[in-house]
Scaffold this motif. Structure first.
Motif, PDB file in Angstrom:
ATOM      1  N   LYS B   9       0.977  -1.124   0.056  1.00  0.00           N
ATOM      2  CA  LYS B   9      -0.027  -0.154   0.060  1.00  0.00           C
ATOM      3  C   LYS B   9       0.868   1.260  -0.033  1.00  0.00           C
ATOM      4  CE  LYS B   9      -3.313   2.501   2.928  1.00  0.00           C
ATOM      5  NZ  LYS B   9      -3.837   2.537   4.187  1.00  0.00           N
ATOM      6  N   ARG B  10       1.941   1.408   0.952  1.00  0.00           N
ATOM      7  CA  ARG B  10       2.898   2.376   1.109  1.00  0.00           C
ATOM      8  C   ARG B  10       3.429   2.561  -0.452  1.00  0.00           C
ATOM      9  NH1 ARG B  10       3.927   5.396   5.241  1.00  0.00           N
ATOM     10  NH2 ARG B  10       4.374   6.500   3.446  1.00  0.00           N
ATOM     11  N   SER B  11       3.789   1.504  -0.977  1.00  0.00           N
ATOM     12  CA  SER B  11       4.781   1.413  -2.171  1.00  0.00           C
ATOM     13  C   SER B  11       3.603   2.143  -3.257  1.00  0.00           C
ATOM     14  CB  SER B  11       5.125   0.294  -2.648  1.00  0.00           C
ATOM     15  OG  SER B  11       6.062  -0.143  -1.764  1.00  0.00           O
ATOM     16  N   GLN B  13       1.045   4.044  -2.812  1.00  0.00           N
ATOM     17  CA  GLN B  13       1.068   5.597  -2.568  1.00  0.00           C
ATOM     18  C   GLN B  13       2.436   6.287  -3.030  1.00  0.00           C
ATOM     19  OE1 GLN B  13       0.297   5.416   1.756  1.00  0.00           O
ATOM     20  NE2 GLN B  13      -1.817   5.668   1.339  1.00  0.00           N
ATOM     21  N   PHE B  16       2.507   7.253  -6.633  1.00  0.00           N
ATOM     22  CA  PHE B  16       1.806   8.409  -6.958  1.00  0.00           C
ATOM     23  C   PHE B  16       2.461   9.761  -6.497  1.00  0.00           C
ATOM     24  CE2 PHE B  16      -1.863   5.540  -7.457  1.00  0.00           C
ATOM     25  CZ  PHE B  16      -2.380   6.092  -8.562  1.00  0.00           C
ATOM     26  N   VAL B  17       3.196   9.627  -5.607  1.00  0.00           N
ATOM     27  CA  VAL B  17       3.929  10.915  -4.930  1.00  0.00           C
ATOM     28  C   VAL B  17       5.096  11.292  -5.851  1.00  0.00           C
ATOM     29  CG1 VAL B  17       5.360  11.951  -3.183  1.00  0.00           C
ATOM     30  CG2 VAL B  17       3.539  10.609  -2.367  1.00  0.00           C
TER      31      VAL B  17
END
Lengths: 551, 328
Positions: B9-11, B13, B16-17
């Motif tokens: 999930k963090r990856s 996100q 997108f950043v």
């Protein structure tokens, strides 16, 4: 959920290792023995690092001599834009490449034309220069120089279809259209489009010679990271953006260089370069700013080498807008400036005041013209006579592009504000934006009043007068029919004396008409180590071949 | 949510950043004054030469075409070509990464080695001379601009004392270690000599920050009831301080360390310039000076991506160190 957790032992172990590293660092500082480094350090640092066995610049002890070799380091502000000698227009790249590549003709320290790979040259016809090549010249790969190589090199610059390159240097060989090998002779004819009295001068400044077969058998990427010239040094190691290392070429057609190994690297901060010099880590640093001069001179092992460059700094004024359309007003601006004080105080004496567009020592320089004197009364009177008393002016200036450019502009504006009948202010501009306006080809895009600099490595007035002052010139904001006629006539005159006289007259006219506020001739200021004998050159080049050991 | 799902999930996100960073950086080019052609072409270049340069660089294309081309290139690992040298931007940029990472890690090591012991001593000897020295040091460290500190360190230790070199990075850590493993220590000594002053310069602010953080964290932990309980149980004071109190103190410190590492990678520009350190920072400065946008964009994307990556790692590490953290 959680994963298996790491044992705290590993954290303690980590801290032990970190502490050990810090202790090693401290120890390294204490025990660093440069001699040991010079003998033990691997000759090749591998990727990401570059360490020469004859390390000159990094051992910190200032001893650039190891195993009896004469090793020299030069530190510039920036590194190269690739190693293709025909694919750049920067001085820093030029300096890196001029150790390896040479032209058919050369210039001595004073800027006069000298022989290069051509042992003889003549203006055979008004549009044709014949270059006779010397025997016994070899490229660094051992192959002999041929007339085909010379013709190919010139054609690669002036013709987009030759050598797989649209060279940005085509403008530097202005007027030259092609080069042809002369049948049955070791010679090349350089052909121009019409009369070209400048051809020999251009070939003395530009036109490095490459080996035709080497260029044709390698791609751009290879040519930009390898080298094969005829010059006094051959490339031994190239790390892009970091350093270039050379060894002397033993089979050079002149006496081999006295310098055995040469390194050129870069530090963008001037204070960093000066630190390297005074610590003995390098031998020559470029662009020493005036505030650092005393630090270099007060060090026992370093000195300043300063020489007038080929760059003139001036304030252009647009002839088509008021108040600069008025000759008296333009002359008033020149009388209003205390140029001698600007040179001595703002530039610490590292400049010469100018009174004409052509610099002393150039073909066409008029020795009878002095800079405008500082005369406030005369300036105020001329402003009144011009009918533009009360004018408000804005000086557009780049910042950091030229030596003390902003400070010069502030001084100019300060002097003009001392006049009782004119007001002025400085507008600091991004150089790219200002350059775009100046070079758009439309005078209406140009600011009314601006500071700009111009370097002319050909030592000939025409390469300043044509682009900067003739009607429609690349950077011209002035138009004067008499001036245009003089410069055009000079361009079509093969007789050297007559041409010189015409250019002098053009300079006199420019002085009298004052299309610029004539400012200063910039100096090239270098710092040099006392362990080398070397003199700075006027053309902003640094030739390591001219470096020797003090007797 | 499992640990693996959390990382995925963090990856996502993070991707997108990074896309956001790419877009902002790309648009920056068009809001910045100065046409790159004017930096590449000589002042007297003909309009034809300027036009040719613009065409070669694709600068005559509409903005959206340039943007889509750039995004497509990035997905294929292509960051374009340097306007000035014509070389591959990605090659130039990734060649600089080791130098910047070395400097950032060395600065972090300097900070850890000095700040944590100093913070602990300061907390355990509160209001004693050692505490005053530590707090004065940390206040000074936080207040000192690192460009000034760097220049002073060079003037004292390199120019005056000739104890360390003024600048440059003649050898990288990896080749230096390679020589060390083959029995030659000169390379690693040379590397240490050259990295010492830049690492201290870059790490000083960070050292001061972590010292203060460790001190306040330790004081906080030492005042808690579990410490009293441990002492009441008869545990030795050393064990109470270093096994229990310090361990809990380090949880926020690790977070800051990680975040700061990302900052150090992107924020070493001035230090790199002062020490002529051939990392991303000097490449950014040189590229800005010449408006070499492919290099500027590439550097900023690499710096932004590394910041995102470090954040993900820190989040994972934080959860790993503190079992009370819940993935959601």
């Amino acid at each position: 959920m959680t994963e298996d957790r790491q044992s705290p032992v590993s954290r303690r172990r980590y801290l032990q290792l970190a502490g050990g590293a810090a202790a090693t660092a401290a120890l390294a500082g204490c025990s660093g023995d440069s001699d040991e480094l010079n003998t033990d350090t691997p000759a090749d640092g591998g990727s990401g690092g570059n360490q020469s066995g004859n390390d000159t610049g990094s051992d910190g002890d200032g001893d650039n001599q190891s195993d009896g070799e004469f090793a020299v380091t030069i530190t510039q502000g920036q590194m190269d834009a690739g190693l293709d000698p025909h694919d750049h227009r920067e001085t820093n790249t030029d300096i890196i490449l001029m150790q390896i590549y040479e032209g058919t003709l050369d210039r001595n320290r004073e800027g006069q034309v000298a022989e290069g790979l051509a042992e003889n040259y003549e203006q055979a016809e008004p549009n044709r220069v014949r270059l006779t090549l010397r025997e016994g010249v070899t490229f660094h790969n051992g192959d002999e120089l041929t007339p085909e190589d010379v013709a190919f090199s010139i054609n690669r610059i002036v013709n987009n279809d030759v050598g797989g390159l649209a060279s940005p240097q085509s403008d530097q060989l202005a007027g030259i259209t092609e080069a042809q090998v002369v049948d049955g002779e070791r010679a090349v004819d350089v052909i121009s489009d019409g009369v070209n009295p400048m051809a020999i001068g251009l070939l003395a400044s530009y036109g490095d010679v490459m080996q035709k077969s080497w260029v044709e058998s390698n791609d751009s990427s290879y040519i930009n990271s390898h080298a094969n010239g005829t010059g006094p040094f051959q490339l031994s190691n190239y790390t892009q953006d970091e350093s270039v290392e050379y060894t002397k070429y033993e089979d050079y057609w002149r006496e081999p260089a006295e310098v055995d190994t040469l390194t050129i690297n870069a530090a963008s901060e001037s204070s960093t370069r000066v630190n390297q010099l005074v610590s003995g880590e390098t031998d020559i640093v470029e662009n020493v700013p005036p505030q650092e001069v005393s630090r270099v001179n007060s060090n026992d092992n370093t000195r300043i080498e300063a020489v007038p460059s080929t760059r003139i700094i001036y304030n252009g004024m647009r002839y088509d807008v008021e108040p600069f359309s008025n000759r008296k007003f333009r002359r008033a601006m020149n009388y209003a400036i205390d140029l001698e004080t600007i040179v001595s105080e703002v530039l610490s004496g590292f400049s010469d005041a100018t009174g004409q567009p052509t610099l002393e020592g150039f073909t066409g320089y008029n020795p009878d013209i002095d800079p405008y004197p500082y005369d406030v009364e005369q300036a105020e009177q001329l402003v009144e006579e011009s009918g533009f008393a009360g004018a408000t002016l804005e000086l557009h200036t780049p910042v950091g592009r030229y030596l003390k450019d902003l400070e010069i502009s502030q001084a100019v504006v300060g002097y003009i504000n001392e006049l009782s009948n004119v007001e002025a202010e400085v507008n600091q501009r991004d150089f790219g934006e200002l350059a775009a306006q100046l070079t758009s080809g439309n005078i209406e895009d140009m600011p009314h009043w601006y500071l700009i600099g111009w370097g002319n490595e050909t030592f000939d007035a025409s390469q300043t007068l044509i682009p900067l002052l003739t009607t429609g010139g690349a950077l011209s904001s002035w138009s004067n029919e008499e001036f245009d006629n003089l410069v055009n006539e000079a361009g079509n005159t093969a007789d050297a004396d007559q041409r010189e006289q015409l250019l002098r007259e053009a300079n006199q006219l420019a002085h009298d008409e004052a299309p610029w506020i004539f400012l200063n001739r910039q100096y090239s200021v270098y710092g040099a180590s006392s362990r080398i004998d070397w003199q700075a050159r006027r053309d902003e080049s640094i030739k390591a071949y001219e470096i020797s050991q003090p007797q | 949510m499992s640990f693996a799902q959390f990382i995925i999930k963090r990856s996502l996100q993070g991707i997108f950043v990074v896309w956001g960073v790419v877009t902002v950086v790309f648009l920056l080019r068009f809001s910045t004054p100065g046409d790159p052609v004017n930096f590449i072409a000589p002042l007297d270049a003909s309009p034809e030469l300027r036009q040719r340069i613009a065409e070669e660089l694709g600068l005559n294309q509409p903005l959206y075409v340039q943007y889509l081309d750039y995004l497509a290139g990035l997905l294929a690992g292509d960051m374009g070509y340097s306007y000035i040298s014509g070389t591959e931007a990605a090659t130039r940029i990734f060649a600089r990464v080791p130098a910047t990472v070395e400097l950032a890690v060395a600065a972090t090591v300097v900070a850890i080695v000095i700040s944590i012991p100093l913070g602990v001593v300061s907390a355990t000897r509160r209001n004693e001379p050692a505490d005053y020295v530590a707090t004065t040091f940390s206040l000074t460290g936080i207040s000192t601009p690192n460009f000034w500190l760097g220049i002073m360190l060079v003037l004292v230790f390199a120019v005056q004392l000739n104890f360390l070199p003024t600048s440059r990075r003649p050898i990288g850590f990896a080749p230096a270690m390679g020589y060390l493993f083959s029995g030659n220590s000169a390379g690693i000594i040379l590397w240490l000599q050259h990295i010492t002053l830049p690492a201290i310069t870059l790490g000083t602010y960070f050292t001061a920050l972590v010292t203060r953080l460790t001190r306040s964290g330790m004081l906080d932990e030492l005042g808690k009831s579990y410490v009293d309980a441990a002492r009441a149980k008869g545990l030795p004071e050393t064990l109470v301080r270093y096994k229990h109190a310090l361990r809990n103190t380090l949880i926020p410190v690790i977070t800051v360390l990680g975040l700061q590492l990302g900052t150090l990678i992107g924020g070493a520009v001035i230090t790199e310039a002062v020490f002529a350190w051939p990392g991303l920072g000097t490449l950014v400065i040189n590229s800005i000076n010449t408006r070499d946008w492919p290099l500027i964009q590439g550097c900023l994307i690499v710096i932004g991506s590394s910041f995102v990556l470090v954040n993900i790692v820190v989040d994972a590490l934080y959860a790993y160190v503190n079992p009370q953290v819940v993935y959601d």
